[in-house]
Enzyme design. Structure first.
Site, mmCIF file in Angstrom:
data_model
loop_
_atom_site.group_PDB
_atom_site.id
_atom_site.type_symbol
_atom_site.label_atom_id
_atom_site.label_comp_id
_atom_site.label_asym_id
_atom_site.label_seq_id
_atom_site.Cartn_x
_atom_site.Cartn_y
_atom_site.Cartn_z
ATOM 1 N N TRP A 127 0.851 -1.074 0.114
ATOM 2 C CA TRP A 127 -0.027 -0.119 0.270
ATOM 3 C C TRP A 127 0.722 1.027 -0.042
ATOM 4 O O TRP A 127 1.928 1.704 1.165
ATOM 5 C CB TRP A 127 -1.324 0.137 1.482
ATOM 6 C CG TRP A 127 -1.909 1.055 1.307
ATOM 7 C CD1 TRP A 127 -2.425 1.360 0.735
ATOM 8 C CD2 TRP A 127 -1.903 1.726 2.093
ATOM 9 N NE1 TRP A 127 -3.174 2.909 1.148
ATOM 10 C CE2 TRP A 127 -2.950 2.426 2.038
ATOM 11 C CE3 TRP A 127 -1.445 1.866 3.477
ATOM 12 C CZ2 TRP A 127 -3.418 3.218 2.983
ATOM 13 C CZ3 TRP A 127 -1.786 2.934 5.109
ATOM 14 C CH2 TRP A 127 -2.844 3.596 4.680
ATOM 15 N N ASP A 207 -0.432 -5.414 9.633
ATOM 16 C CA ASP A 207 -1.636 -4.255 9.591
ATOM 17 C C ASP A 207 -2.702 -5.471 8.149
ATOM 18 O O ASP A 207 -3.270 -5.992 7.622
ATOM 19 C CB ASP A 207 -1.023 -3.815 8.047
ATOM 20 C CG ASP A 207 -1.783 -2.153 7.785
ATOM 21 O OD1 ASP A 207 -2.784 -2.550 8.104
ATOM 22 O OD2 ASP A 207 -2.394 -1.531 7.004
ATOM 23 N N LYS A 242 -13.058 -0.544 6.257
ATOM 24 C CA LYS A 242 -14.048 -1.552 4.614
ATOM 25 C C LYS A 242 -14.411 -2.728 4.879
ATOM 26 O O LYS A 242 -16.056 -2.385 4.457
ATOM 27 C CB LYS A 242 -12.665 -2.562 3.839
ATOM 28 C CG LYS A 242 -11.132 -1.221 3.937
ATOM 29 C CD LYS A 242 -11.789 -0.735 2.257
ATOM 30 C CE LYS A 242 -9.714 0.498 2.029
ATOM 31 N NZ LYS A 242 -9.300 0.478 3.230
HETATM 32 C C1 LMR Z 1 -6.323 2.300 -0.937
HETATM 33 O O1 LMR Z 1 -5.998 1.249 -0.986
HETATM 34 O O2 LMR Z 1 -7.095 2.561 -2.524
HETATM 35 C C2 LMR Z 1 -7.188 1.930 0.146
HETATM 36 O O3 LMR Z 1 -7.055 1.630 1.692
HETATM 37 C C3 LMR Z 1 -7.463 3.801 0.366
HETATM 38 C C4 LMR Z 1 -6.442 4.734 1.138
HETATM 39 O O4 LMR Z 1 -6.502 5.263 1.503
HETATM 40 O O5 LMR Z 1 -5.325 4.440 -0.005
#
Ligand code: LMR
Length: 391
Positions: A127, A207, A242
């Site tokens: 992420w 996480d 989510k």
């Molecule tokens: C994503 O990866 O799209 C979500 O976790 C939203 C975000 O905050 O990035």
């Protein structure tokens, strides 16, 4: 003074929200930011949340401060879902509320840093905000490859990172529904990971932002629980954004597993001080709604049913993609065995741009797609467009 600031590019993922909104094509497809969508393309408020919010409006008698730890009723009500039987592990786990999963990750990393951690080993791709938080805190990111090219998780890489980390480093893992690849560790791999943490003494930070969106509430927590069963200490960052559809209400929690009650208390005195200096107290509303749901068996049943429905729809989309086989040079078959909202397509930047410009299909520049943005209605268009750009 402000002349000394350099302009910063907007967050690439969040910028997609605006770009998509500004596109006037009626058949545009949003595969960008990670929100669940129904077959109609909507992201409705959960019925269980609506009911809990109504109760909150009717019954809440004060909005006075709660303290940096937030709503401990919410924090404790989640624990059996995350940690299973004996959720406190004999008083060795407790938590606090945070503004979303991001707040929990931020707090976990800041507390690790306060405890002497200098480097975070992390599987990539990850992420994007993980790297941004690390950079903001001044922690070094040591990357390892999360996935093999065949769509399986790279066990050797994660074991190498855990075994070689050292005591001024921690390893950050995704509990389930890996963002962005959708590639999770298998049960056997989690066992090996747990052993490696136990043998090396390396500190785990896990996480968990998508529990229930992969294989099921219990199944998605199994890896995390396998690690916690073997290690003396760990941090867990948790998001309800989510799995309760609470995105903009920012609902998260941070948990610590410590060797004993004294160590746990000390850890939380530090976590509370960090939270106080950062956001003082978390927003209450979304956490309170989750607490109301989890304390009411009927609302809990409703929430679980809604979550099951989301998971089943995403599984349907994944099956349809896998059944299509290929789109141009892209092999879609592995998407059928992956989990959660996301998958990574091996597309080049110019192909991502062509999908957007020529077909109105919006995805992250990395090639990540949000599976929930696809429906039975728009799948044929997506597959045809992908085939036409990824030749
Ligand atoms: C994503 O990866 O799209 C979500 O976790 C939203 C975000 O905050 O990035």
């Amino acid at each position: 003074m402000l002349d000394r600031l350099d302009p910063q590019a907007p967050d690439a993922l969040l910028a997609l929200i605006r770009l998509y909104a500004a596109d006037s094509r009626s058949d545009k497809i949003d595969l960008g930011v990670g929100v669940y969508r129904t077959e109609d393309g909507d992201t409705p408020v959960f019925a269980a949340i609506k009911a809990a919010e109504q109760r909150l409006v009717d019954e809440q008698d004060s909005k006075s401060y709660l303290g940096p730890e937030g709503d401990m009723g919410f924090v404790n009500a989640l624990m059996p879902y995350i940690f299973g039987g004996d959720p406190t592990r004999g008083g060795r786990i407790t938590g606090m509320q945070t503004p979303g999963g991001t707040g929990a990750v931020r707090l976990a990393l800041a507390l690790a840093q306060k405890a002497g951690v200098k480097r975070i080993h992390m599987g990539v791709p990850s992420w994007p905000n993980h790297a941004q938080i690390l950079a903001d805190l001044g922690l070094e990111l040591v990357p390892f490859n999360h996935a093999n090219t065949d769509g399986s998780a790279n066990l050797d890489a994660v074991l190498g990172a855990i075994n070689g980390a050292g005591d001024d480093a921690a390893v950050l893992l995704h509990a389930c529904c890996h963002n962005p690849t959708g590639i999770d560790y298998t049960a056997d791999q989690w066992d090996a990971i747990a052993e490696a943490f136990a043998d090396s003494g390396t500190f785990p930070i896990i996480d968990s932002a998508y529990q229930g969106l992969g294989q099921g509430l219990e199944e998605d927590a199994a890896g995390l629980r396998a690690v916690l069963a073997k290690v003396p200490e760990a941090f867990i960052a948790y998001s309800c954004d989510k799995n309760f559809g609470q995105y903009r209400d920012r609902v998260g929690a941070f948990y610590v597993l410590a060797q004993d009650k004294a160590a746990l208390d000390t850890a939380f005195s530090n976590a509370n001080a960090l939270a106080r200096a950062c956001w003082s107290m978390p927003p209450d509303h979304g956490g309170a709604a989750v607490r109301i749901i989890l304390r009411d068996p009927d609302l809990t049943k409703l929430w679980v049913a809604e979550l099951d429905q989301m998971r089943a729809r995403m599984r349907q989309v994944r099956d349809a993609l896998a059944n299509a086989g290929t789109a141009g040079r892209i092999d879609l078959v592995p998407l059928g065995t992956q989990n959660g909202l996301f998958a990574m397509l091996p597309v080049f930047k110019d192909e991502v741009a062509a999908l957007r410009d020529d077909h109105g299909i919006y995805m992250a520049g990395s090639g990540r797609i949000n599976i929930a943005g696809l429906t039975q209605g728009n799948l044929p268009k997506f597959i045809a467009a992908l085939a036409s750009v990824a030749v």
